[in-house]
Write an enzyme that holds these catalytic residues in place. Structure first.
Site, PDB file in Angstrom:
ATOM      1  N   ILE A 110     -39.447 -23.849 -20.029  1.00  0.00           N
ATOM      2  CA  ILE A 110     -39.233 -23.758 -21.477  1.00  0.00           C
ATOM      3  C   ILE A 110     -38.592 -25.039 -22.014  1.00  0.00           C
ATOM      4  CG2 ILE A 110     -37.885 -22.511 -23.235  1.00  0.00           C
ATOM      5  CD1 ILE A 110     -38.704 -19.946 -21.931  1.00  0.00           C
ATOM      6  N   GLY A 170     -30.321 -26.319 -14.055  1.00  0.00           N
ATOM      7  CA  GLY A 170     -30.792 -25.020 -14.531  1.00  0.00           C
ATOM      8  C   GLY A 170     -31.449 -24.246 -13.394  1.00  0.00           C
ATOM      9  N   SER A 205     -26.139 -25.094 -12.326  1.00  0.00           N
ATOM     10  CA  SER A 205     -26.519 -24.106 -13.329  1.00  0.00           C
ATOM     11  C   SER A 205     -25.296 -23.510 -14.001  1.00  0.00           C
ATOM     12  CB  SER A 205     -27.366 -23.004 -12.697  1.00  0.00           C
ATOM     13  OG  SER A 205     -28.166 -22.402 -13.693  1.00  0.00           O
ATOM     14  N   CYS A 231     -49.774 -13.674 -18.004  1.00  0.00           N
ATOM     15  CA  CYS A 231     -48.581 -12.851 -18.240  1.00  0.00           C
ATOM     16  C   CYS A 231     -48.855 -11.374 -18.015  1.00  0.00           C
ATOM     17  CB  CYS A 231     -48.099 -13.073 -19.677  1.00  0.00           C
ATOM     18  SG  CYS A 231     -46.396 -12.627 -19.898  1.00  0.00           S
ATOM     19  N   CYS A 284     -42.203 -16.665 -27.694  1.00  0.00           N
ATOM     20  CA  CYS A 284     -42.270 -15.760 -26.542  1.00  0.00           C
ATOM     21  C   CYS A 284     -42.470 -14.340 -27.099  1.00  0.00           C
ATOM     22  CB  CYS A 284     -40.937 -15.900 -25.806  1.00  0.00           C
ATOM     23  SG  CYS A 284     -40.889 -15.094 -24.243  1.00  0.00           S
TER      24      CYS A 284
HETATM   25  C1  LIG Z   1     -37.209 -11.355 -22.048  1.00  0.00           C
HETATM   26  C2  LIG Z   1     -38.245 -12.279 -21.506  1.00  0.00           C
HETATM   27  C3  LIG Z   1     -39.254 -11.771 -20.709  1.00  0.00           C
HETATM   28  C4  LIG Z   1     -40.233 -12.631 -20.181  1.00  0.00           C
HETATM   29  N1  LIG Z   1     -41.223 -12.096 -19.415  1.00  0.00           N
HETATM   30  C5  LIG Z   1     -42.150 -12.911 -18.876  1.00  0.00           C
HETATM   31  C6  LIG Z   1     -43.171 -12.376 -18.031  1.00  0.00           C
HETATM   32  O1  LIG Z   1     -43.229 -11.176 -17.794  1.00  0.00           O
HETATM   33  N2  LIG Z   1     -44.063 -13.244 -17.495  1.00  0.00           N
HETATM   34  C7  LIG Z   1     -44.028 -14.579 -17.743  1.00  0.00           C
HETATM   35  O2  LIG Z   1     -44.848 -15.309 -17.237  1.00  0.00           O
HETATM   36  N3  LIG Z   1     -43.082 -15.112 -18.568  1.00  0.00           N
HETATM   37  C8  LIG Z   1     -42.141 -14.324 -19.117  1.00  0.00           C
HETATM   38  N4  LIG Z   1     -41.168 -14.861 -19.926  1.00  0.00           N
HETATM   39  C9  LIG Z   1     -41.226 -16.311 -20.272  1.00  0.00           C
HETATM   40  C10 LIG Z   1     -40.652 -17.250 -19.184  1.00  0.00           C
HETATM   41  O3  LIG Z   1     -41.357 -17.075 -17.971  1.00  0.00           O
HETATM   42  C11 LIG Z   1     -39.173 -17.011 -18.916  1.00  0.00           C
HETATM   43  O4  LIG Z   1     -38.442 -17.207 -20.087  1.00  0.00           O
HETATM   44  C12 LIG Z   1     -38.598 -17.952 -17.831  1.00  0.00           C
HETATM   45  O5  LIG Z   1     -37.355 -17.449 -17.431  1.00  0.00           O
HETATM   46  C13 LIG Z   1     -38.439 -19.384 -18.278  1.00  0.00           C
HETATM   47  O6  LIG Z   1     -38.040 -20.148 -17.169  1.00  0.00           O
HETATM   48  P1  LIG Z   1     -37.154 -21.484 -17.307  1.00  0.00           P
HETATM   49  O7  LIG Z   1     -36.838 -21.907 -15.908  1.00  0.00           O
HETATM   50  O8  LIG Z   1     -37.794 -22.434 -18.209  1.00  0.00           O
HETATM   51  O9  LIG Z   1     -35.805 -20.991 -18.045  1.00  0.00           O
HETATM   52  P2  LIG Z   1     -34.760 -19.922 -17.573  1.00  0.00           P
HETATM   53  O10 LIG Z   1     -35.325 -18.954 -16.591  1.00  0.00           O
HETATM   54  O11 LIG Z   1     -34.166 -19.354 -18.832  1.00  0.00           O
HETATM   55  O12 LIG Z   1     -33.654 -20.758 -16.798  1.00  0.00           O
HETATM   56  C14 LIG Z   1     -32.825 -21.699 -17.430  1.00  0.00           C
HETATM   57  C15 LIG Z   1     -31.594 -21.905 -16.566  1.00  0.00           C
HETATM   58  O13 LIG Z   1     -30.869 -23.027 -17.049  1.00  0.00           O
HETATM   59  C16 LIG Z   1     -29.497 -22.719 -17.122  1.00  0.00           C
HETATM   60  N5  LIG Z   1     -28.881 -23.605 -18.134  1.00  0.00           N
HETATM   61  C17 LIG Z   1     -29.096 -23.605 -19.470  1.00  0.00           C
HETATM   62  N6  LIG Z   1     -28.355 -24.557 -20.061  1.00  0.00           N
HETATM   63  C18 LIG Z   1     -27.656 -25.155 -19.073  1.00  0.00           C
HETATM   64  C19 LIG Z   1     -26.698 -26.210 -19.064  1.00  0.00           C
HETATM   65  N7  LIG Z   1     -26.304 -26.845 -20.169  1.00  0.00           N
HETATM   66  N8  LIG Z   1     -26.164 -26.558 -17.868  1.00  0.00           N
HETATM   67  C20 LIG Z   1     -26.531 -25.935 -16.716  1.00  0.00           C
HETATM   68  N9  LIG Z   1     -27.425 -24.934 -16.688  1.00  0.00           N
HETATM   69  C21 LIG Z   1     -27.987 -24.554 -17.851  1.00  0.00           C
HETATM   70  C22 LIG Z   1     -29.472 -21.234 -17.498  1.00  0.00           C
HETATM   71  O14 LIG Z   1     -28.222 -20.668 -17.177  1.00  0.00           O
HETATM   72  C23 LIG Z   1     -30.631 -20.726 -16.621  1.00  0.00           C
HETATM   73  O15 LIG Z   1     -30.196 -20.452 -15.319  1.00  0.00           O
HETATM   74  C24 LIG Z   1     -40.184 -14.024 -20.481  1.00  0.00           C
HETATM   75  C25 LIG Z   1     -39.163 -14.517 -21.298  1.00  0.00           C
HETATM   76  C26 LIG Z   1     -38.212 -13.661 -21.801  1.00  0.00           C
HETATM   77  C27 LIG Z   1     -37.122 -14.235 -22.681  1.00  0.00           C
END
Ligand SMILES: Cc1cc2nc3c(=O)[nH]c(=O)nc-3n(C[C@H](O)[C@H](O)[C@H](O)COP(=O)(O)OP(=O)(O)OC[C@H]3O[C@@H](n4cnc5c(N)ncnc54)[C@H](O)[C@@H]3O)c2cc1C
Length: 433
Positions: free
Chosen positions: A302, A8, A34, A356, A160
């Site tokens: 997440i 990811g 990813s 945030c 969220c």
């Molecule tokens: C619209 C939105 C706005 C946000 N704004 C903020 C903000 O302003 N400040 C803040 O602190 N937080 C914010 N958040 C919360 C959080 O920081 C983000 O959601 C953040 O992107 C989460 O990071 P992550 O690495 O856990 O997941 P993600 O950034 O979603 O990354 C997950 C990755 O895993 C990949 N993946 C998924 N399944 C698979 C699979 N089976 N095989 C291979 N790859 C896969 C996806 O393609 C993606 O690249 C926000 C969330 C959302 C939804």
């Protein structure tokens, strides 16, 4: 030579790959896998959803940047993880063996919880991914051509909430700029939170007053303790309950344009691993970001299980935001390195604090909750134009950081200093899920 695989490449995974490679050097191999071949800066998606930003402003191809740092990149979705055999099956049929697996797969968006709410069906929009935000912008342009009622908010089980407020207030601000606000007959905000500004963390600072006032000033009628049960023919069916969970109101809200933040679950490849996850598909980790069952699997962002801060009449979850993710990634990288060096006693913990920025169009709101659970040492929420400007600057800073391949800790190093907050340890607040 050990093979460390990061699964990811999002807000957690990209910095994790850079940090891991910097920590391990050429002694070990680091592979980033990813589902998409591009990085997207998720916090900017609400802007894409009103056309203030475009795809190329908030995303870039991953491969050339990470490979410059000696990180191998595979743009494939993982379909299955065989945790006993240390192997990942990818969508193209290939298999990847790992010695350590670091899961940062973010959320599966649980649209299936509410019939009719999947953006593919064209009624309710999402801004959770870049693709969704682009579709939301198309639907928004239909609204501009033919104005009608708007419904925004967050579904039952959402965690969220920031982007729900953000997008609602950005849309209102954009409509005003276009001189179209008066053409919208009604704007409704529907949320599973027990009060406005709860944000899944019992509120922070004055979040209730500031966000209630923000929605009111923009003309939103807001309903809390709400569960959307279905969406049909551009009508949202909503049940509102009281603090005891008893139904007090049933509403049918017709809309021309809607964006609702869904509940999150863990992605199927991760959720399907026997004993790895909780029922929601989130990885059960200890305080060192390590799987409770598989000692060579770590997870951050997440993708991990964090218990809700409290039971609410309509279910809500605790958010996992940027600072927490940064801190979890740093801890996991440190702990994998310590393992590889045989220093098993030298483990570090991440901190689960909520920090945030939420943009509100022409201004914004920022919050810092240290720790996430009350009682807090810092419980701070503020609004102003500076937050809007800070969020714009943060996007540029983060994307640049991900392109040049350094992973300096933004929150501890930059933001907290700016806000005059010294580093706080809250290990005592961490709870196993
Ligand atoms: C619209 C939105 C706005 C946000 N704004 C903020 C903000 O302003 N400040 C803040 O602190 N937080 C914010 N958040 C919360 C959080 O920081 C983000 O959601 C953040 O992107 C989460 O990071 P992550 O690495 O856990 O997941 P993600 O950034 O979603 O990354 C997950 C990755 O895993 C990949 N993946 C998924 N399944 C698979 C699979 N089976 N095989 C291979 N790859 C896969 C996806 O393609 C993606 O690249 C926000 C969330 C959302 C939804």
């Amino acid at each position: 030579m050990a093979h460390v695989v990061i699964l990811g490449a999002g807000t957690g995974g990209m910095p994790a790959a850079y940090e891991m490679k910097a920590a391990l050097g050429s002694a070990h191999e680091v592979t980033l896998i990813s589902a998409n071949d591009y990085f997207q800066f998720v916090p900017s998606n609400p802007w894409v959803g009103v056309g203030w930003k475009e795809r190329d402003d908030v995303s870039f191809p991953i491969k050339p940047y990470v490979e410059r740092k000696g990180i191998h990149f595979i743009a494939q979705r993982a379909d299955r993880i065989d945790a006993e055999a240390n192997q990942i099956d990818l969508a193209d049929g290939s298999k990847v063996h790992y010695d350590y697996l670091f899961i940062t797969t973010g959320p599966k968006l649980a649209f299936e919880n509410v019939p009719g709410s999947d953006p593919h069906e064209g009624q309710v929009q999402s801004v959770c991914t870049l693709d969704h935000a682009e579709e939301a912008y198309k639907a928004y342009q239909d609204l501009l051509r033919e104005p009608g009622p708007i419904v925004m908010g967050a579904m039952a089980g959402a965690s969220c909430f920031g982007p729900a407020y953000e997008y609602a207030l950005i849309v209102a601000s954009d409509l005003k700029k276009r001189g179209l606000r008066d053409k919208i007959p009604s704007m409704t905000f529907v949320t599973s939170e027990p009060f406005l500004g709860h944000l899944g963390i019992q509120g922070v600072g004055d979040s209730q007053t500031i966000l209630s006032r923000g929605l009111k000033e923009e003309g939103f009628e807001a309903y809390t303790n709400c569960k959307v049960t279905k969406v049909e023919d551009n009508k949202m069916y909503v049940t509102q309950v009281n603090d005891k969970g008893e139904t007090v109101k049933e509403m049918v809200l017709p809309f021309k344009f809607s964006m609702m933040i869904p509940a999150f679950k863990g992605v199927p490849a991760v959720a399907g691993v026997e004993g790895l996850c909780n029922p929601g598909g989130f990885v059960l980790v200890d305080e060192y970001q390590r799987s409770k069952k598989y000692r060579n699997i770590f997870a951050a962002g997440i993708a991990i299980a964090i218990p809700p801060v409290e039971q609410t009449p309509v279910p809500t979850g605790a958010p996992k935001t940027g600072y927490m993710i940064e801190s979890m990634v740093a801890a996991a990288v440190h702990n994998i390195k310590a393992d590889l060096e045989g220093k098993t006693g030298n483990q570090t913990m991440g901190t689960w604090n909520a920090v945030c920025f939420a943009d509100m169009g022409d201004r914004g709101a920022a919050f810092v909750a240290l720790p996430q659970l009350k009682p807090r040492t810092v419980d701070w929420f503020a609004e102003g134009r500076w937050v809007h400007l800070a969020k714009v600057a943060f996007e540029k800073y983060f994307i640049r950081k991900m392109k040049i391949g350094v992973s300096e800790p933004f929150y501890e190093k930059v933001l907290f200093k700016m806000l005059g907050i010294t580093r706080l340890k809250d290990e005592g607040q961490r709870k196993a899920s």
